[in-house]
Design a protein around this motif. Structure first.
Motif: not given
Length: 90
Positions: A15-26, A52-62
């Protein structure tokens, strides 16, 4: 203190989470998301990595990935070294 190395053998689930620096939008628009999904699909196919699954949120993804023939660290390095990825941190 650095985090411990990820255990990564063929078939391992991550399970990988990648977030924008300072929670900025990516992802700022649908074009950003479409480009990311296209790039991810290409890289996953080339490396025999299953998603198997992915989710794209404005400031991060899973991502829920299963390691294929290439270590997940290499897959993520390839995925995150696009021009849009300059504000990302893992």
């Amino acid at each position: 203190m650095p985090r411990q190395a990820r255990i990564d053998g063929a078939g391992t689930l991550h399970h990988i989470i990648c977030r924008g620096i300072e929670r900025r939008e990516i992802f700022t628009d649908d074009s950003d998301r479409d480009d990311f999904v296209l790039r991810m699909g290409t890289i996953l196919a080339e490396t025999s990595t299953r998603c198997y699954a992915w989710a794209l949120i404005p400031n991060h993804f899973h991502l829920l990935l299963q390691t294929g023939t290439v270590p997940v660290a290499t897959v993520m390095r390839r995925l995150l070294t696009a021009t849009w990825g300059s504000s990302l941190e893992i």
